[in-house]
Design a protein around this motif. Sequence first.
Motif, short mmCIF file in Angstrom:
data_model
loop_
_atom_site.label_atom_id
_atom_site.label_comp_id
_atom_site.label_asym_id
_atom_site.label_seq_id
_atom_site.Cartn_x
_atom_site.Cartn_y
_atom_site.Cartn_z
N THR A 77 0.85 -1.20 0.00
CA THR A 77 0.00 0.00 0.00
C THR A 77 0.88 1.24 0.00
O THR A 77 1.66 1.45 0.93
N PRO A 78 0.74 2.08 -1.05
CA PRO A 78 1.60 3.27 -1.08
C PRO A 78 1.23 4.27 0.01
O PRO A 78 0.07 4.36 0.42
N MET A 79 2.24 5.01 0.45
CA MET A 79 2.05 5.97 1.54
C MET A 79 1.01 7.03 1.16
O MET A 79 0.22 7.46 2.00
N ASP A 80 0.97 7.44 -0.12
CA ASP A 80 0.01 8.50 -0.48
C ASP A 80 -1.44 8.02 -0.36
O ASP A 80 -2.32 8.80 0.01
N THR A 81 -1.69 6.72 -0.60
CA THR A 81 -3.06 6.21 -0.41
C THR A 81 -3.43 6.28 1.08
O THR A 81 -4.54 6.67 1.45
N LEU A 82 -2.46 5.94 1.94
CA LEU A 82 -2.73 6.00 3.39
C LEU A 82 -3.05 7.44 3.82
O LEU A 82 -3.95 7.66 4.64
N LEU A 83 -2.30 8.39 3.26
CA LEU A 83 -2.53 9.79 3.65
C LEU A 83 -3.89 10.29 3.15
O LEU A 83 -4.56 11.07 3.83
N GLU A 84 -4.32 9.78 1.99
CA GLU A 84 -5.68 10.13 1.49
C GLU A 84 -6.73 9.58 2.46
O GLU A 84 -7.71 10.25 2.77
N VAL A 85 -6.50 8.36 2.94
CA VAL A 85 -7.46 7.75 3.89
C VAL A 85 -7.48 8.58 5.18
O VAL A 85 -8.55 8.89 5.72
N LYS A 86 -6.29 8.98 5.62
CA LYS A 86 -6.20 9.77 6.86
C LYS A 86 -7.02 11.06 6.73
O LYS A 86 -7.81 11.41 7.60
N GLU A 87 -6.85 11.73 5.59
CA GLU A 87 -7.57 12.98 5.34
C GLU A 87 -9.08 12.75 5.37
O GLU A 87 -9.82 13.53 5.96
N ARG A 88 -9.50 11.67 4.73
CA ARG A 88 -10.95 11.40 4.66
C ARG A 88 -11.50 11.07 6.05
O ARG A 88 -12.57 11.52 6.43
N VAL A 89 -10.74 10.30 6.83
CA VAL A 89 -11.19 9.96 8.19
C VAL A 89 -11.35 11.25 9.00
O VAL A 89 -12.36 11.46 9.69
N GLU A 90 -10.36 12.13 8.88
CA GLU A 90 -10.43 13.38 9.64
C GLU A 90 -11.62 14.23 9.21
O GLU A 90 -12.32 14.81 10.03
N ALA A 91 -11.88 14.25 7.90
CA ALA A 91 -13.01 15.05 7.39
C ALA A 91 -14.33 14.46 7.87
O ALA A 91 -15.22 15.21 8.31
N LEU A 92 -14.47 13.14 7.85
CA LEU A 92 -15.73 12.51 8.26
C LEU A 92 -15.98 12.64 9.75
O LEU A 92 -17.12 12.59 10.20
N ALA A 93 -14.89 12.79 10.51
CA ALA A 93 -15.04 12.87 11.96
C ALA A 93 -15.53 14.24 12.41
O ALA A 93 -15.97 14.41 13.55
N GLN A 94 -15.42 15.24 11.51
CA GLN A 94 -15.87 16.60 11.86
C GLN A 94 -17.38 16.59 12.10
O GLN A 94 -18.11 15.93 11.35
N PRO A 95 -17.86 17.34 13.11
CA PRO A 95 -19.31 17.43 13.28
C PRO A 95 -19.95 18.05 12.02
O PRO A 95 -19.37 18.94 11.41
N VAL A 96 -21.10 17.53 11.61
CA VAL A 96 -21.77 18.06 10.41
C VAL A 96 -22.44 19.38 10.77
O VAL A 96 -23.19 19.46 11.74
N SER A 97 -22.13 20.46 10.01
CA SER A 97 -22.74 21.76 10.33
C SER A 97 -24.14 21.83 9.70
O SER A 97 -24.37 21.31 8.62
N VAL A 98 -25.07 22.52 10.43
CA VAL A 98 -26.45 22.64 9.92
C VAL A 98 -26.79 24.10 9.65
O VAL A 98 -26.14 25.00 10.13
#
Length: 282
Positions: free
Chosen positions: A261-282
């Motif tokens: 697994t290339p490091m850049d794919t892992l960093l993309e996953v990290k970014e997405r996890v961080e984005a999804l963890a943000q509270p959803v604004s209404v």
Amino acid sequence: MEVLLARENGFCFGVKKAVELTEAAAERGRPVHNLGQVVHNPEISRRLAERGVRVIGDPSEAVEGIVVIRAHGVPPAVRARIEERGLDCVDATCSLVLRAQRFTKRLADEGYHVVILGTREHPEVVGLLGFAGGDVSVVETEQEWTRLPKMKRAGVVSQSTQPPWAFTALVSHVATIAQELKVYNTVCPVTVKRQHAASELAERVRTLIVVGGRNSANTRELVNLALMQGRDAHHIETADEVRPEWVRGRDRVGLIGGCSTPMDTLLEVKERVEALAQPVSV
Ligand code: SF4
């Protein structure tokens, strides 16, 4: 929320070499073929395809140009067929797999019944079988190795990505059924280190995301380890597979990739996890 990366991540040296050799072949201005996926990672295959590299299942599918043997290696007969067809052969077999092939051949030449710990259909095991001669057994589970018959001389080797505990258990069992036993430990130390890193990480988190090809043996082993430690383990190939419910409300999520697994794919996953963890604004 914090995303904890395992202390071991990115390509192992064997995968790095295989990808680099394929990329270098693609620069030579001739048709390039990978004999099977160069490594078990669909993202890498996609990137190589963009550079004109074609995946073939058999040397007969290549009319001209270069054939790259992947990190898992091939049986000697396949190598011979590449050469008979007048194709240029780039051998990207990992040095640790070459070592396992050498030991397998030595056991067969010395008259041992070769016992291979591994998955019969895995390309690395298919390659090893080509060096083992006709007197060989492939076993993967305790159920399988307890059915082995009594033997005079047994020689044990392993597919590189098998867990070390399984190798030890198999060797202990064969010692009870063989009059003479020879063992070559061919479990890959890089995958063992990766497995230790996964276990350590699993001690610190409840949820672990494991990134790598679904057909990647070493990636699947990381998932198994986390499940055995009672963690929520999710096996994905790309960032868009992460589901919000895995990460919302968690303080920490662990992230580890397989050896291909290339490091850049892992960093993309990290970014997405961080984005999804943000509270959803209404
Ligand atoms: S996992 Fe180990 S044996 Fe397999 S390619 Fe990487 S270094 Fe080589």
